[in-house]
Design a protein around this motif. Structure first.
Motif, PDB file in Angstrom:
ATOM      1  N   GLU A   1       0.732  -1.151  -0.308  1.00 46.21           N
ATOM      2  CA  GLU A   1       0.047  -0.018   0.011  1.00 46.21           C
ATOM      3  C   GLU A   1       0.882   1.147  -0.134  1.00 46.21           C
ATOM      4  OE1 GLU A   1      -2.648  -0.353   3.164  1.00 46.21           O
ATOM      5  OE2 GLU A   1      -3.800  -1.857   2.224  1.00 46.21           O
ATOM      6  N   LEU A   2       1.931   1.093   0.705  1.00 40.18           N
ATOM      7  CA  LEU A   2       2.781   2.433   0.633  1.00 40.18           C
ATOM      8  C   LEU A   2       3.592   2.584  -0.626  1.00 40.18           C
ATOM      9  CD1 LEU A   2       4.441   4.362   2.436  1.00 40.18           C
ATOM     10  CD2 LEU A   2       6.204   2.694   2.648  1.00 40.18           C
ATOM     11  N   LEU A   3       3.810   1.468  -1.350  1.00 44.23           N
ATOM     12  CA  LEU A   3       4.202   1.513  -2.741  1.00 44.23           C
ATOM     13  C   LEU A   3       3.189   2.152  -3.757  1.00 44.23           C
ATOM     14  CD1 LEU A   3       6.773   1.176  -4.897  1.00 44.23           C
ATOM     15  CD2 LEU A   3       5.790  -1.416  -5.033  1.00 44.23           C
ATOM     16  N   TRP A   4       2.227   1.605  -3.583  1.00 44.60           N
ATOM     17  CA  TRP A   4       0.930   2.161  -4.413  1.00 44.60           C
ATOM     18  C   TRP A   4       0.620   3.635  -4.166  1.00 44.60           C
ATOM     19  CZ3 TRP A   4      -4.074   2.600  -2.018  1.00 44.60           C
ATOM     20  CH2 TRP A   4      -5.066   3.172  -2.574  1.00 44.60           C
ATOM     21  N   ARG A   5       0.399   4.080  -2.874  1.00 43.88           N
ATOM     22  CA  ARG A   5      -0.002   5.391  -2.734  1.00 43.88           C
ATOM     23  C   ARG A   5       1.223   6.350  -3.002  1.00 43.88           C
ATOM     24  NH1 ARG A   5      -1.664   5.788   3.479  1.00 43.88           N
ATOM     25  NH2 ARG A   5      -2.373   8.161   3.026  1.00 43.88           N
ATOM     26  N   SER A   6       2.387   5.845  -2.827  1.00 48.96           N
ATOM     27  CA  SER A   6       3.565   6.834  -3.538  1.00 48.96           C
ATOM     28  C   SER A   6       3.483   6.977  -5.010  1.00 48.96           C
ATOM     29  CB  SER A   6       5.002   6.240  -2.957  1.00 48.96           C
ATOM     30  OG  SER A   6       5.995   7.142  -3.156  1.00 48.96           O
ATOM     31  N   LEU A   7       3.419   5.956  -5.746  1.00 46.42           N
ATOM     32  CA  LEU A   7       3.152   5.914  -6.946  1.00 46.42           C
ATOM     33  C   LEU A   7       2.229   6.657  -7.537  1.00 46.42           C
ATOM     34  CD1 LEU A   7       4.327   2.226  -7.975  1.00 46.42           C
ATOM     35  CD2 LEU A   7       5.643   4.119  -8.415  1.00 46.42           C
ATOM     36  N   ARG A   8       1.012   6.605  -7.036  1.00 42.67           N
ATOM     37  CA  ARG A   8      -0.109   7.505  -7.269  1.00 42.67           C
ATOM     38  C   ARG A   8       0.324   8.814  -7.057  1.00 42.67           C
ATOM     39  NH1 ARG A   8      -5.815   6.324  -4.255  1.00 42.67           N
ATOM     40  NH2 ARG A   8      -4.446   7.089  -2.484  1.00 42.67           N
ATOM     41  N   ALA A   9       0.650   9.261  -5.705  1.00 45.46           N
ATOM     42  CA  ALA A   9       0.882  10.726  -5.263  1.00 45.46           C
ATOM     43  C   ALA A   9       2.093  11.262  -6.381  1.00 45.46           C
ATOM     44  CB  ALA A   9       1.587  10.582  -3.990  1.00 45.46           C
TER      45      ALA A   9
END
Length: 201
Positions: free
Chosen positions: A91-99
């Protein structure tokens, strides 16, 4: 007298079973959310799917893991993650890539999601290691799969020990969190370099 003695004995037994001291309170920890500001410019015409990380059952549960320089490992009873490490890092990776704003869309993999590339990998270590010094160890691998061809077009490996500033569990958690942030930052930079060298049609 015999009945009264029996009642007293029963009361003592119950008191012992319940415990005379206070019950240790379970403490929960989580990774910090990404603080990245969206990148300027037009995003790449790419939809990324972020899949789950494969991991040992130790990292698919919520207890903090510790080990020594040897192969011995264990888990804390009252110190736990808010979610299993494999899930939190995904989830950290997903949120960072999305941001980051670099991609047209970044989605968590689900049965109904569709994308151009699938990002998935393995979580090998996310634990406290005690020995000559106390460190927080993280070891992960990622791979990017082209959904059209099925080919693996990019891989990224990360293995690092972050020193722990104190001999407490919160200090270990802070070091593990720092390690997770560094992993995501490194992976994001490497992935960006791949797409810069292989622009989407």
């Amino acid at each position: 007298m015999r009945t009264r003695a029996g009642v007293i004995a029963l009361a003592i037994t119950v008191a012992i079973m319940c415990g005379c001291g206070t019950v240790p309170q379970t403490k929960y920890y989580q990774l910090k959310p990404p603080s990245q500001i969206a990148a300027a410019g037009n995003p790449l015409p790419v939809t990324l799917l972020v899949g789950p990380l494969k991991a040992s059952h130790l990292y698919r549960e919520d207890r903090l893991v510790y080990s020594t320089d040897s192969e011995e490992m264990g888990t804390y009873d009252v110190h736990r993650w808010a979610a299993p490490p494999a899930q939190m890092i995904q989830e950290l990776l997903w949120r960072s890539l999305r941001a980051s704003g670099q991609y047209n869309s970044v989605l968590l993999l689900s049965s109904s999601s569709h994308g151009d590339f699938l990002l998935e990998g393995n979580l090998y270590d996310f634990k406290e290691v005690s020995g000559s010094s106390l460190v927080a160890r993280a070891s992960l691998e990622l791979e990017l799969r082209d959904m059209k061809t099925g080919d693996i077009v990019w891989t990224h490996a990360y293995a690092h020990d972050d020193p722990v500033s104190g001999k407490t569990v919160p200090a270990v958690v802070a070091a593990l969190d720092q390690n997770a942030q560094e992993f995501v930052s490194d992976a994001e930079a490497s992935l960006s370099a791949y797409f810069a060298a292989h622009p989407a049609p």
